[in-house]
Design a protein around this motif. Structure first.
Motif, PDB file in Angstrom:
ATOM      1  N   ALA A  16      38.499  40.728  42.788  1.00  0.00           N
ATOM      2  CA  ALA A  16      39.172  39.567  43.683  1.00  0.00           C
ATOM      3  C   ALA A  16      38.349  39.003  44.468  1.00  0.00           C
ATOM      4  O   ALA A  16      38.242  37.828  44.537  1.00  0.00           O
ATOM      5  N   ALA A  17      37.237  39.865  45.187  1.00  0.00           N
ATOM      6  CA  ALA A  17      36.198  38.996  45.997  1.00  0.00           C
ATOM      7  C   ALA A  17      35.466  38.057  45.192  1.00  0.00           C
ATOM      8  O   ALA A  17      34.747  36.966  45.460  1.00  0.00           O
ATOM      9  N   ALA A  18      35.244  38.570  43.852  1.00  0.00           N
ATOM     10  CA  ALA A  18      34.152  37.937  43.058  1.00  0.00           C
ATOM     11  C   ALA A  18      34.893  36.466  42.497  1.00  0.00           C
ATOM     12  O   ALA A  18      34.405  35.482  42.353  1.00  0.00           O
ATOM     13  N   ARG A  19      36.135  36.743  42.180  1.00  0.00           N
ATOM     14  CA  ARG A  19      37.014  35.613  41.706  1.00  0.00           C
ATOM     15  C   ARG A  19      36.994  34.695  42.779  1.00  0.00           C
ATOM     16  O   ARG A  19      37.118  33.301  42.665  1.00  0.00           O
ATOM     17  N   SER A  20      37.350  35.102  44.128  1.00  0.00           N
ATOM     18  CA  SER A  20      37.711  34.192  45.218  1.00  0.00           C
ATOM     19  C   SER A  20      36.128  33.396  45.654  1.00  0.00           C
ATOM     20  O   SER A  20      36.575  32.094  45.723  1.00  0.00           O
ATOM     21  N   PHE A  61      37.008  42.688  35.661  1.00  0.00           N
ATOM     22  CA  PHE A  61      35.904  41.764  35.905  1.00  0.00           C
ATOM     23  C   PHE A  61      36.242  40.686  34.802  1.00  0.00           C
ATOM     24  O   PHE A  61      35.082  39.726  34.538  1.00  0.00           O
ATOM     25  N   ASP A  62      37.036  40.667  33.938  1.00  0.00           N
ATOM     26  CA  ASP A  62      36.883  40.118  32.703  1.00  0.00           C
ATOM     27  C   ASP A  62      36.382  38.547  32.705  1.00  0.00           C
ATOM     28  O   ASP A  62      36.750  37.977  33.499  1.00  0.00           O
ATOM     29  N   SER A  72      30.413  44.989  48.866  1.00  0.00           N
ATOM     30  CA  SER A  72      29.166  44.656  47.898  1.00  0.00           C
ATOM     31  C   SER A  72      29.331  43.437  47.359  1.00  0.00           C
ATOM     32  O   SER A  72      28.182  42.827  47.286  1.00  0.00           O
ATOM     33  N   VAL A  73      30.439  42.851  46.944  1.00  0.00           N
ATOM     34  CA  VAL A  73      30.297  41.345  46.687  1.00  0.00           C
ATOM     35  C   VAL A  73      29.801  40.334  47.575  1.00  0.00           C
ATOM     36  O   VAL A  73      28.930  39.734  47.406  1.00  0.00           O
ATOM     37  N   HIS A  74      30.625  40.547  48.887  1.00  0.00           N
ATOM     38  CA  HIS A  74      30.218  39.459  49.872  1.00  0.00           C
ATOM     39  C   HIS A  74      28.753  39.733  50.252  1.00  0.00           C
ATOM     40  O   HIS A  74      28.058  38.661  50.503  1.00  0.00           O
ATOM     41  N   GLY A  75      28.363  40.912  50.382  1.00  0.00           N
ATOM     42  CA  GLY A  75      26.955  40.942  50.936  1.00  0.00           C
ATOM     43  C   GLY A  75      25.842  40.599  50.078  1.00  0.00           C
ATOM     44  O   GLY A  75      24.942  40.002  50.443  1.00  0.00           O
TER      45      GLY A  75
END
Length: 350
Positions: A129-133, A42-43, A87-90
């Protein structure tokens, strides 16, 4: 998340290693897991500070929105996603449904003793990857370990914060008679994808979860018009339950057109085979919008111009109804009540 490096320790074995109770004890093993997995994945500038909290600023003339959600999906991996990306998308979607701009996430992991480090790394990688996207970084978090047999692999809780511009008022209580009900795309994929993986069901076509972050779609809709009154993502309980919640909050009725509600043929076929109604099957990448009829065409056009709204449709209207019923004109010319979901049709799908 905080970590303190204390001398040399052997790197984690992400291929063969497993979670043990030391990883949740707050000592060197915990710090190593945080450094070598979570911070690495998550850097960002906030995590690198190594504090137990993150400090951030909001722009002027904005209010704060906050949402938190626990994720207990079983199985952890399913066609189109896993518990990490979900969990990120939701949580991004929960923040976005207020019309807010999601800014940051925090994540809490409950890990079961014996859980494979390889699977944990895969899930954290998917989450990162979901958080960065989505452009919404994970800036704080926590990890705990429970004894074998008490955690079902892992659970994730995510909390999101966002900024809401002054003047935006989107709420489940804002639907008004004659408003138009819009849906961003086909329904039922997520629930069917999870169920098929859980029960090892094989179909001629692989049905993948629709899990996605919807905040850019919401932004496009709000840019196109200020006539959006309600936004909701129809997750547990599906479209039917979400519309009943809106009707109850707003004190109105809703009349749907069954023929206008998009459902993939393969999803429809699976639901018929298993005795499920797509209206009650969970989604993780769709939204419902209730908007002023004058602005409906502009909002719908903006939705269809976005990749996540290409199959958006006008599916109904808001009506005056003291009983707050959701009803539907069927394909066969009749009308039926679309009631609240009774019981748990598909448990552990998010």
């Amino acid at each position: 998340m905080s970590a303190v490096k204390q001398g040399y320790v052997r790197p984690l074995d992400f291929k063969h290693g497993r979670i043990d109770m030391n990883f949740g004890a707050g000592g060197r093993a915990s710090a190593q897991l945080i450094d070598e997995l979570f911070v690495a994945a998550f850097d960002n500038e906030w995590l690198r500070q190594g504090n137990d909290s993150a400090v951030f600023t909001l722009a002027a003339h904005e209010r704060m929105v906050m949402s938190t959600d626990g994720h207990v999906v079983s199985p952890l991996f399913f066609p189109g996603g896993d518990i990490g990306s979900l969990s990120v998308h939701g949580t991004i979607n929960d923040v976005a449904m207020s019309g807010a701009r999601p800014l940051y996430l925090a994540a809490s992991f409950i890990l079961e003793e014996g859980f494979a480090l390889s699977e944990l790394k895969r899930i954290v990688g998917s989450m990162a990857a979901a958080a960065r996207s989505g452009g919404v970084p994970v800036i704080a978090g926590d990890t705990k370990v429970v004894e074998r047999g008490k955690g079902d692999g892992m659970f994730i809780t995510t909390t999101g914060v966002g900024a809401l511009a002054n003047g935006i008022d989107i709420s489940g209580a804002n639907a008004r008679p004659d408003d138009v009900v819009l849906l961003s795309g086909t329904i039922g994929e997520h629930g069917v994808a999870v169920l098929s993986q859980r029960e090892s069901l094989e179909f001629e076509t692989v049905i993948e979860s629709d899990t996605a972050a919807l905040h850019t779609l919401v932004a496009a809709m709000l840019t196109a018009s200020n006539g959006v009154h309600v936004l909701r993502d129809p997750t547990r309980g599906g479209l039917a339950t979400t519309l009943n919640e809106i009707a109850q909050q707003s004190g109105v009725g809703i009349l749907l057109d069954e023929a206008a509600i998009p459902v993939l043929p393969q999803v429809n076929a699976v639901c018929e085979l298993l005795g499920l109604d797509p209206l009650y099957v969970a989604n993780e990448g769709k939204l419902v919008a209730v908007c002023d009829p004058v602005h409906a065409d502009a909002v719908l056009a903006a939705m269809r111009a976005h990749p996540l709204g290409a199959r958006a449709a006008r599916i109904g209207v808001v009506t005056e109804d003291a009983y707050r019923f959701v009803q539907m004109n069927t394909r066969f010319g009749g009308r039926r009540v679309v009631d609240w979901l009774s019981g748990e049709q598909l448990p552990r799908i998010c």
